[in-house]
Motif scaffolding. Sequence first.
Motif, mmCIF file in Angstrom:
data_model
loop_
_atom_site.group_PDB
_atom_site.id
_atom_site.type_symbol
_atom_site.label_atom_id
_atom_site.label_comp_id
_atom_site.label_asym_id
_atom_site.label_seq_id
_atom_site.Cartn_x
_atom_site.Cartn_y
_atom_site.Cartn_z
ATOM 1 N N GLN A 189 0.831 -1.206 0.000
ATOM 2 C CA GLN A 189 0.000 0.000 0.000
ATOM 3 C C GLN A 189 0.860 1.249 0.000
ATOM 4 O O GLN A 189 0.557 2.235 -0.696
ATOM 5 N N SER A 190 1.955 1.229 0.762
ATOM 6 C CA SER A 190 2.819 2.416 0.824
ATOM 7 C C SER A 190 3.480 2.685 -0.514
ATOM 8 O O SER A 190 3.654 3.848 -0.900
ATOM 9 N N LEU A 191 3.844 1.635 -1.249
ATOM 10 C CA LEU A 191 4.436 1.820 -2.576
ATOM 11 C C LEU A 191 3.416 2.409 -3.546
ATOM 12 O O LEU A 191 3.728 3.309 -4.330
ATOM 13 N N ILE A 192 2.196 1.904 -3.477
ATOM 14 C CA ILE A 192 1.132 2.420 -4.339
ATOM 15 C C ILE A 192 0.856 3.885 -4.008
ATOM 16 O O ILE A 192 0.742 4.730 -4.900
ATOM 17 N N ASP A 193 0.769 4.188 -2.710
ATOM 18 C CA ASP A 193 0.505 5.560 -2.288
ATOM 19 C C ASP A 193 1.629 6.508 -2.710
ATOM 20 O O ASP A 193 1.400 7.716 -2.872
ATOM 21 N N SER A 194 2.839 5.954 -2.869
ATOM 22 C CA SER A 194 3.987 6.780 -3.246
ATOM 23 C C SER A 194 4.148 6.896 -4.751
ATOM 24 O O SER A 194 5.134 7.454 -5.230
ATOM 25 N N GLY A 195 3.189 6.351 -5.510
ATOM 26 C CA GLY A 195 3.199 6.515 -6.960
ATOM 27 C C GLY A 195 4.116 5.589 -7.716
ATOM 28 O O GLY A 195 4.591 5.931 -8.808
ATOM 29 N N ALA A 196 4.404 4.405 -7.160
ATOM 30 C CA ALA A 196 5.272 3.451 -7.848
ATOM 31 C C ALA A 196 4.736 3.133 -9.245
ATOM 32 O O ALA A 196 3.522 2.993 -9.438
ATOM 33 N N MET A 200 -6.782 -8.112 -0.338
ATOM 34 C CA MET A 200 -5.928 -7.418 -1.306
ATOM 35 C C MET A 200 -6.650 -7.136 -2.617
ATOM 36 O O MET A 200 -6.049 -6.603 -3.543
ATOM 37 N N ALA A 201 -7.910 -7.501 -2.696
ATOM 38 C CA ALA A 201 -8.646 -7.375 -3.963
ATOM 39 C C ALA A 201 -8.576 -5.970 -4.541
ATOM 40 O O ALA A 201 -8.349 -5.784 -5.745
ATOM 41 N N SER A 202 -8.755 -4.959 -3.692
ATOM 42 C CA SER A 202 -8.738 -3.583 -4.197
ATOM 43 C C SER A 202 -7.357 -3.180 -4.690
ATOM 44 O O SER A 202 -7.228 -2.402 -5.644
ATOM 45 N N LEU A 203 -6.317 -3.727 -4.054
ATOM 46 C CA LEU A 203 -4.949 -3.431 -4.497
ATOM 47 C C LEU A 203 -4.675 -4.088 -5.845
ATOM 48 O O LEU A 203 -4.124 -3.468 -6.760
ATOM 49 N N ALA A 215 -6.687 -4.920 -8.087
ATOM 50 C CA ALA A 215 -7.557 -4.442 -9.167
ATOM 51 C C ALA A 215 -6.905 -3.320 -9.965
ATOM 52 O O ALA A 215 -7.363 -2.971 -11.052
ATOM 53 N N GLN A 216 -5.817 -2.772 -9.440
ATOM 54 C CA GLN A 216 -5.128 -1.675 -10.125
ATOM 55 C C GLN A 216 -4.212 -2.228 -11.220
ATOM 56 O O GLN A 216 -3.519 -3.223 -11.015
ATOM 57 N N ASP A 217 -4.217 -1.559 -12.363
ATOM 58 C CA ASP A 217 -3.514 -2.056 -13.540
ATOM 59 C C ASP A 217 -2.017 -2.235 -13.326
ATOM 60 O O ASP A 217 -1.395 -3.115 -13.930
ATOM 61 N N HIS A 218 -1.414 -1.406 -12.490
ATOM 62 C CA HIS A 218 0.040 -1.461 -12.330
ATOM 63 C C HIS A 218 0.475 -2.381 -11.187
ATOM 64 O O HIS A 218 1.654 -2.416 -10.839
ATOM 65 N N VAL A 219 -0.480 -3.147 -10.636
ATOM 66 C CA VAL A 219 -0.169 -4.071 -9.543
ATOM 67 C C VAL A 219 -0.462 -5.497 -10.008
ATOM 68 O O VAL A 219 -1.532 -5.767 -10.556
ATOM 69 N N SER A 220 0.504 -6.411 -9.795
ATOM 70 C CA SER A 220 0.304 -7.800 -10.200
ATOM 71 C C SER A 220 0.732 -8.752 -9.083
ATOM 72 O O SER A 220 1.624 -8.430 -8.296
ATOM 73 N N PHE A 221 0.090 -9.901 -9.018
ATOM 74 C CA PHE A 221 0.373 -10.892 -7.981
ATOM 75 C C PHE A 221 0.684 -12.241 -8.629
ATOM 76 O O PHE A 221 -0.012 -12.672 -9.553
ATOM 77 N N GLN A 222 1.725 -12.915 -8.114
ATOM 78 C CA GLN A 222 2.088 -14.243 -8.600
ATOM 79 C C GLN A 222 2.269 -15.175 -7.408
ATOM 80 O O GLN A 222 3.066 -14.897 -6.518
ATOM 81 N N CYS A 223 1.514 -16.263 -7.400
ATOM 82 C CA CYS A 223 1.561 -17.229 -6.298
ATOM 83 C C CYS A 223 2.590 -18.310 -6.623
ATOM 84 O O CYS A 223 2.302 -19.275 -7.319
#
Length: 225
Positions: free
Chosen positions: A29-36, A51-54, A56-64
């Motif tokens: 969240q802090s990285l997103i808030d800082s405009g990464a 984490m769904a809302s995080l 959902a943002q185009d510049h955020v990706s998750f890999q399990c």
Amino acid sequence: MRYYPIFVNLENKGCLVVGAGEVGKRKIQSLIDSGAGTVTIIDTRPADPEMASLLAQDHVSFQCREFRDTDLDGKFLVIACTSSEEVNWRISTLCAERAILCNIVDQPEKCSFIVPATVKRGDLTVAISTAGRSPAMAKRIRKELQESFGDEYAGLLTLMGRIRPLVLGLGMTTPENTAVLRSLVNSDLLARIKARDLDAASEILKESLPQPLHANIPELLDGLV
């Protein structure tokens, strides 16, 4: 160890977070808030529904999956929040070899940078560091600062951000610009904003700003409180 205090611009930068537990989610969240620019998240566990809302943002990706060395390719900054000492040291060593900024949470000996405790009021950020010696003390100081710096500081900073380019655009000398801006910061504007007294704030601006900017005062104060 003494650290060099710095604020980093993460715009258009690739960031990686390995480990998405409670601490990891705060870091994300802090990285997103800082405009990464991009935030890649890797964890061996499926993504937490919280984490769904995080995600959902185009510049955020998750890999399990497990961390791979190639995950560092193209990354500017890396944060590791895993419970594995082996993985943490591996990430730390690889980042050092590639000159990538790296933070291993709660393990300063593995970091090239540490994340300070912060107090934020709008665009104002106050950072506190104990050089990793006592995060508990940093949190105590942060709590004290939170009580000292109210939302009025965000308001004053917003106002100064509006005023500064107008003053500089008048073509006055540097000493003249400095005198105007310092007089505003050292005036009672902060107290007037805290009291939500825009009429008094307007009077202070009339007294401090050059005559050509008086017509701008209503828009300068618009939406401030």
